[in-house]
Design an enzyme around this catalytic site. Structure first.
Site, PDB file in Angstrom:
ATOM      1  N   CYS A 104       1.039  -1.199  -0.139  1.00 34.29           N
ATOM      2  CA  CYS A 104      -0.082  -0.068   0.116  1.00 34.29           C
ATOM      3  C   CYS A 104       0.947   1.091   0.059  1.00 34.29           C
ATOM      4  CB  CYS A 104      -0.967  -0.079   1.188  1.00 34.29           C
ATOM      5  SG  CYS A 104      -2.027  -1.540   1.184  1.00 34.29           S
ATOM      6  N   HIS A 120      -3.783   6.993   1.326  1.00 31.45           N
ATOM      7  CA  HIS A 120      -4.261   5.771   1.047  1.00 31.45           C
ATOM      8  C   HIS A 120      -5.600   5.419   1.522  1.00 31.45           C
ATOM      9  CE1 HIS A 120      -3.996   1.685  -0.051  1.00 31.45           C
ATOM     10  NE2 HIS A 120      -3.774   1.420   1.264  1.00 31.45           N
ATOM     11  N   ASN A 173     -10.029  -1.200  -1.772  1.00 32.60           N
ATOM     12  CA  ASN A 173      -8.612  -0.594  -1.517  1.00 32.60           C
ATOM     13  C   ASN A 173      -7.828  -1.291  -2.897  1.00 32.60           C
ATOM     14  OD1 ASN A 173      -5.890  -0.695  -0.840  1.00 32.60           O
ATOM     15  ND2 ASN A 173      -6.225  -1.717   1.241  1.00 32.60           N
TER      16      ASN A 173
HETATM   17  N1  ACO Z   1     -19.086  -9.569   6.449  1.00 33.33           N
HETATM   18  C1  ACO Z   1     -19.472  -9.941   7.498  1.00 33.33           C
HETATM   19  N2  ACO Z   1     -19.059 -10.426   8.635  1.00 33.33           N
HETATM   20  C2  ACO Z   1     -17.653 -10.167   8.545  1.00 33.33           C
HETATM   21  C3  ACO Z   1     -16.843  -9.837   7.462  1.00 33.33           C
HETATM   22  C4  ACO Z   1     -17.734  -9.406   6.452  1.00 33.33           C
HETATM   23  N3  ACO Z   1     -17.163  -8.754   5.280  1.00 33.33           N
HETATM   24  N4  ACO Z   1     -15.635  -9.761   7.564  1.00 33.33           N
HETATM   25  C5  ACO Z   1     -15.555 -10.278   8.946  1.00 33.33           C
HETATM   26  N5  ACO Z   1     -16.793 -10.466   9.565  1.00 33.33           N
HETATM   27  C6  ACO Z   1     -17.068 -11.014  10.773  1.00 33.33           C
HETATM   28  C7  ACO Z   1     -15.869 -11.997  11.329  1.00 33.33           C
HETATM   29  O1  ACO Z   1     -16.015 -13.006  10.851  1.00 33.33           O
HETATM   30  C8  ACO Z   1     -16.188 -11.823  12.658  1.00 33.33           C
HETATM   31  O2  ACO Z   1     -17.149 -12.624  13.192  1.00 33.33           O
HETATM   32  P1  ACO Z   1     -17.118 -13.538  14.431  1.00 33.33           P
HETATM   33  O3  ACO Z   1     -17.103 -12.492  15.584  1.00 33.33           O
HETATM   34  O4  ACO Z   1     -18.460 -14.234  14.378  1.00 33.33           O
HETATM   35  O5  ACO Z   1     -16.063 -14.298  14.535  1.00 33.33           O
HETATM   36  C9  ACO Z   1     -16.629 -10.354  12.864  1.00 33.33           C
HETATM   37  O6  ACO Z   1     -17.047 -10.026  11.473  1.00 33.33           O
HETATM   38  C10 ACO Z   1     -15.758  -9.493  13.371  1.00 33.33           C
HETATM   39  O7  ACO Z   1     -14.591  -9.600  12.600  1.00 33.33           O
HETATM   40  P2  ACO Z   1     -13.225  -8.525  12.852  1.00 33.33           P
HETATM   41  O8  ACO Z   1     -12.193  -8.918  11.968  1.00 33.33           O
HETATM   42  O9  ACO Z   1     -12.864  -8.374  14.148  1.00 33.33           O
HETATM   43  O10 ACO Z   1     -13.852  -7.266  12.517  1.00 33.33           O
HETATM   44  P3  ACO Z   1     -13.350  -5.769  12.664  1.00 33.33           P
HETATM   45  O11 ACO Z   1     -14.323  -4.933  13.255  1.00 33.33           O
HETATM   46  O12 ACO Z   1     -11.946  -5.810  13.034  1.00 33.33           O
HETATM   47  O13 ACO Z   1     -13.435  -5.270  11.133  1.00 33.33           O
HETATM   48  C11 ACO Z   1     -11.955  -4.623   9.182  1.00 33.33           C
HETATM   49  C12 ACO Z   1     -12.580  -5.981  10.143  1.00 33.33           C
HETATM   50  C13 ACO Z   1     -12.891  -3.879   8.669  1.00 33.33           C
HETATM   51  C14 ACO Z   1     -10.981  -5.746   8.216  1.00 33.33           C
HETATM   52  C15 ACO Z   1     -11.059  -3.931   9.962  1.00 33.33           C
HETATM   53  O14 ACO Z   1     -10.354  -4.777  11.177  1.00 33.33           O
HETATM   54  C16 ACO Z   1     -10.167  -2.879   9.317  1.00 33.33           C
HETATM   55  O15 ACO Z   1     -10.433  -2.512   8.543  1.00 33.33           O
HETATM   56  N6  ACO Z   1      -8.753  -3.374   9.663  1.00 33.33           N
HETATM   57  C17 ACO Z   1      -7.640  -2.573   8.682  1.00 33.33           C
HETATM   58  C18 ACO Z   1      -7.371  -3.446   7.794  1.00 33.33           C
HETATM   59  C19 ACO Z   1      -7.066  -2.881   6.590  1.00 33.33           C
HETATM   60  O16 ACO Z   1      -7.456  -1.954   6.265  1.00 33.33           O
HETATM   61  N7  ACO Z   1      -6.579  -3.589   5.836  1.00 33.33           N
HETATM   62  C20 ACO Z   1      -6.293  -3.289   4.190  1.00 33.33           C
HETATM   63  C21 ACO Z   1      -5.200  -3.543   3.665  1.00 33.33           C
HETATM   64  S1  ACO Z   1      -3.580  -2.937   4.822  1.00 33.33           S
HETATM   65  C22 ACO Z   1      -3.861  -1.258   3.939  1.00 33.33           C
HETATM   66  O17 ACO Z   1      -4.129  -1.068   3.123  1.00 33.33           O
HETATM   67  C23 ACO Z   1      -3.427  -0.378   5.288  1.00 33.33           C
END
Ligand code: ACO
Length: 343
Positions: free
Chosen positions: A121, A270, A300
């Protein structure tokens, strides 16, 4: 020392739109528009058709950037290609793009250096720092920098992979960085990395430390288990680190330039997650009308997010000569970077 100026921008996204609802209906993923939109700000993304790769999309963006700069491919002195989704393990997408631009044949062949940048990224900003240095040192007059990604082929588009696969889309953006005597251009760039977190966000596919690097079955066919095949991401750790490092990168850039955030006319962050960007903007007091987004439409696109945003700002007239622009990114590695430009 010449100044390094962006003389042309270009962007390309594939035509196929995949909405959040499409992930449910077409791919059968147990998710919802509401879940994805609330946590990330994404409404839809673009997926390239089978047969299309990062160099092909990069070529489309590059040709637009060259046209905007009033240049032909033969005017280039170097090609930089930032991507985490090159066509092959090796060689990189840069040489494929060079060939696609017609630089390898005929009387006007130009066997200029072509280099891939593997900084995910932050790849575009690592590339911008490299291009700026090449131009300011006098080694190059015109450098083509492309950020392009074909994520759709490497996403686990099932419920198992939903946390990662709902985030990413395909596309490419390009800029030409040129030497200029004008008192404007890329004023400074700052890059950082912290390898302690290399495995918090990674896609291994293979491990070269293994013998062989991909396990084989009795018939000699490579077997990649799902944990290796698909990207691994510890989302909450990435989120926290992104906010911290992006704030730090912005403050470092502003301090080095002797400016404050108020002096910046346009911020290009980004596009990993709208919530990350809102958090950074709120922390730093950046008003909404100075911050551009495309994550709602493209998801992204990793190395392509910033050049796509920049191209949209230029072509829509949002970015005008004399404006001060700040760019900041964070991603896998962890790596991060920022840049300040006078347009
Ligand atoms: N739809 C429905 N449910 C989902 C999905 C989805 N797409 N994805 C995950 N879940 C569920 C999980 O399975 C989990 O269920 P469980 O509690 O029964 O186990 C629940 O939702 C919570 O999952 P988490 O991973 O804890 O969700 P979180 O609130 O952390 O959100 C997210 C996930 C959106 C990815 C967040 O952590 C985030 O944005 N992190 C930053 C990561 C990022 O931006 N990465 C991009 C690449 S790196 C970069 O470019 C910077």
């Amino acid at each position: 020392m010449p100044n390094a100026v962006i003389t042309g921008t270009g962007g390309y996204v594939p035509p196929r739109v995949v909405t959040n609802d499409d992930l449910v209906q077409q791919y059968g993923i147990d998710t919802s528009h509401e879940w994805i939109h609330r946590r990330t700000g994404i409404n839809e993304r673009r997926f390239a058709d089978e047969g299309v790769g990062s160099a092909e999309m990069g070529e489309k963006a590059a040709r637009l950037a060259l046209e905007a700069a009033g240049l032909e491919p033969q005017d280039l002195d170097m090609i930089l290609f930032a991507t985490l989704s090159p066509e092959f393990c090796f060689p990189g997408s840069g040489v494929l793009l060079q060939e696609r631009l017609g630089l390898c044949e005929g009387p006007r062949a130009r066997f200029v250096p072509a280099m891939d940048i593997r900084n995910q990224c932050s790849g575009f900003l690592y590339g911008l720092g490299t291009a700026t240095s090449m131009v300011q040192s006098g080694a190059c007059r015109h450098v083509l920098l492309v950020g392009g990604e074909t994520h759709s082929a490497a996403l686990d588009l099932t419920t198992r992979g939903r946390t990662v696969s709902s985030l990413f889309g395909d596309g490419a953006g390009a800029v030409v960085v040129s030497a200029s005597d004008e008192d404007r251009g890329i004023r400074g760039w700052w890059l950082g990395a912290d390898g302690r977190y290399a495995e918090v966000l990674c896609q291994k596919v293979w491990d070269i430390r293994r013998r062989p690097f991909i396990p084989q079955n009795e018939e000699g066919v490579g077997q990649v288990e799902p944990d290796m095949m698909w990207a691994h991401m510890e989302g909450k750790r990435v989120f926290r680190a992104a906010v911290e490092r992006m704030c730090e990168a912005v403050l470092t850039a502003c301090t080095a330039q002797g400016i404050t955030g108020d002096d910046v006319d346009l911020w290009l962050f980004h596009q990993a997650n709208m919530r990350i960007n809102q958090y950074v903007a709120n922390t730093l007091g950046i008003p909404d009308d100075k911050l551009l987004h495309n994550i709602d439409r493209y998801g992204n696109t990793t190395a392509a997010t910033i050049p796509l945003l920049l191209d949209e700002a230029v072509r829509s007239g949002r970015l005008q000569p004399g404006m001060k622009v700040a760019m900041v990114a964070f991603g896998s590695g962890f790596t991060w970077g920022s840049a300040i430009l006078d347009w």
